[in-house]
Write a protein that holds these residues in place. Structure first.
Motif, short mmCIF file in Angstrom:
data_model
loop_
_atom_site.label_atom_id
_atom_site.label_comp_id
_atom_site.label_asym_id
_atom_site.label_seq_id
_atom_site.Cartn_x
_atom_site.Cartn_y
_atom_site.Cartn_z
N ARG A 90 40.54 -6.97 77.88
CA ARG A 90 41.77 -6.31 77.78
C ARG A 90 41.43 -6.22 76.09
O ARG A 90 41.15 -7.77 75.78
N HIS A 91 42.44 -5.54 75.33
CA HIS A 91 42.09 -4.84 74.12
C HIS A 91 43.39 -6.00 73.61
O HIS A 91 44.74 -6.43 74.07
N THR A 92 43.55 -7.31 72.30
CA THR A 92 44.31 -8.07 71.82
C THR A 92 46.30 -7.36 71.66
O THR A 92 47.15 -8.53 71.93
N ARG A 93 45.63 -6.95 71.19
CA ARG A 93 46.78 -5.40 70.66
C ARG A 93 47.56 -4.94 71.08
O ARG A 93 48.88 -5.12 71.52
N TYR A 94 46.77 -3.78 71.99
CA TYR A 94 47.32 -2.65 72.72
C TYR A 94 47.05 -2.71 74.13
O TYR A 94 47.75 -2.22 74.61
N VAL A 127 36.54 -1.11 69.41
CA VAL A 127 37.02 -2.37 69.33
C VAL A 127 36.44 -3.51 68.59
O VAL A 127 34.59 -3.55 68.70
N ALA A 128 37.00 -3.64 67.65
CA ALA A 128 36.34 -5.16 66.69
C ALA A 128 36.17 -6.65 67.68
O ALA A 128 37.17 -6.10 68.94
N GLN A 129 35.43 -7.21 68.01
CA GLN A 129 35.35 -8.08 68.71
C GLN A 129 36.52 -9.10 69.32
O GLN A 129 36.89 -9.73 69.31
N GLU A 130 36.91 -9.27 67.22
CA GLU A 130 38.24 -10.62 67.98
C GLU A 130 39.33 -9.14 68.47
O GLU A 130 40.52 -10.08 68.27
N ASN A 131 39.69 -8.20 68.34
CA ASN A 131 40.68 -7.76 69.38
C ASN A 131 40.24 -7.90 70.79
O ASN A 131 41.41 -6.75 71.57
N ILE A 132 39.69 -8.20 71.72
CA ILE A 132 38.86 -8.56 72.75
C ILE A 132 39.10 -9.79 73.24
O ILE A 132 38.68 -10.72 72.72
N THR A 133 39.95 -9.71 74.52
CA THR A 133 39.74 -10.73 75.16
C THR A 133 39.46 -10.77 76.60
O THR A 133 39.59 -9.49 77.41
N LEU A 134 38.68 -10.92 77.30
CA LEU A 134 37.22 -11.09 78.19
C LEU A 134 39.15 -10.93 79.85
O LEU A 134 39.96 -11.91 79.27
N ASP A 135 39.17 -10.44 80.66
CA ASP A 135 39.59 -9.81 81.69
C ASP A 135 39.10 -10.53 82.92
O ASP A 135 39.18 -9.37 83.33
#
Length: 185
Positions: free
Chosen positions: A77-81, A134-142
């Motif tokens: 999941r994209h952390t910002r969007y 996507v930049a690594q810092e904008n990724i959260t595993l779901d």
């Protein structure tokens, strides 16, 4: 997109995502609709050259290092969007062009352009037929994501392996071609 600059930007983003045929078609639409002429033809030739290099690269293997946090086939999941997607590729650092980097504000991110970037197929329930970078810092595993709905999932993956007692979380299993490119995933 119906605006010349939008079509040009769209074509360049599609090229970064290795969707070369879509990029070239976008440039052809630009030329047909707006008579963009020489500039769009020049960019189309550059994208065709990039496609040839990409096809050559398909035989190259990428070796993971400790900076690559996520694996091919993981759902995220994209952390910002907040959109959902599945990872189908990665680069050690941002491989996009300067114009895209500036437009997306990559250098404003804490990790900037020198962090890993991932190619993501976005769930069509969140965004229509889109692939993102996507930049690594904008990724959260779901791991709660049941399935990603995108027409290109079958282009890169054989099936979705659901979590079991022996495996942490579910993930898409890369097809032979993707596994040959990213053998350590």
């Amino acid at each position: 997109p119906n605006h010349p600059e939008m079509l040009m930007s769209y074509a360049k983003v599609q090229a970064v995502l290795d969707n070369y045929d879509e990029a070239i078609e976008s440039l052809n639409r630009l030329g047909r609709s707006f008579g963009a002429g020489f500039h769009s033809q020049k960019v189309a030739l550059e994208i065709k050259e990039a496609k040839m290099l990409h096809l050559k690269e398909l035989t190259c293997k990428r070796t993971r290092n400790e900076n690559i946090r996520f694996k091919i086939g993981m759902t995220m999941r994209h952390t910002r969007y907040n959109y959902r997607g599945v990872i189908y590729g990665w680069d050690f650092t941002c491989a996009a062009g300067e114009e895209w980097i500036k437009q997306m504000g990559v250098d404003d991110l804490p990790g900037g352009r020198n962090q890993p970037f991932y190619k993501v197929l976005v769930d069509c329930m969140d965004r229509n037929l889109q692939s993102t970078y996507v930049a690594q810092e904008n990724i959260t595993l779901d791991s709660e994501i049941q399935q990603i709905k995108h027409p290109d999932v079958g282009r890169y993956f054989d099936y979705l392996r659901f979590a079991s007692e022996n495996a942490q979380g579910q993930r898409y299993v890369p097809n032979d071609l993707l596994r040959s490119q990213y053998p350590e995933n």
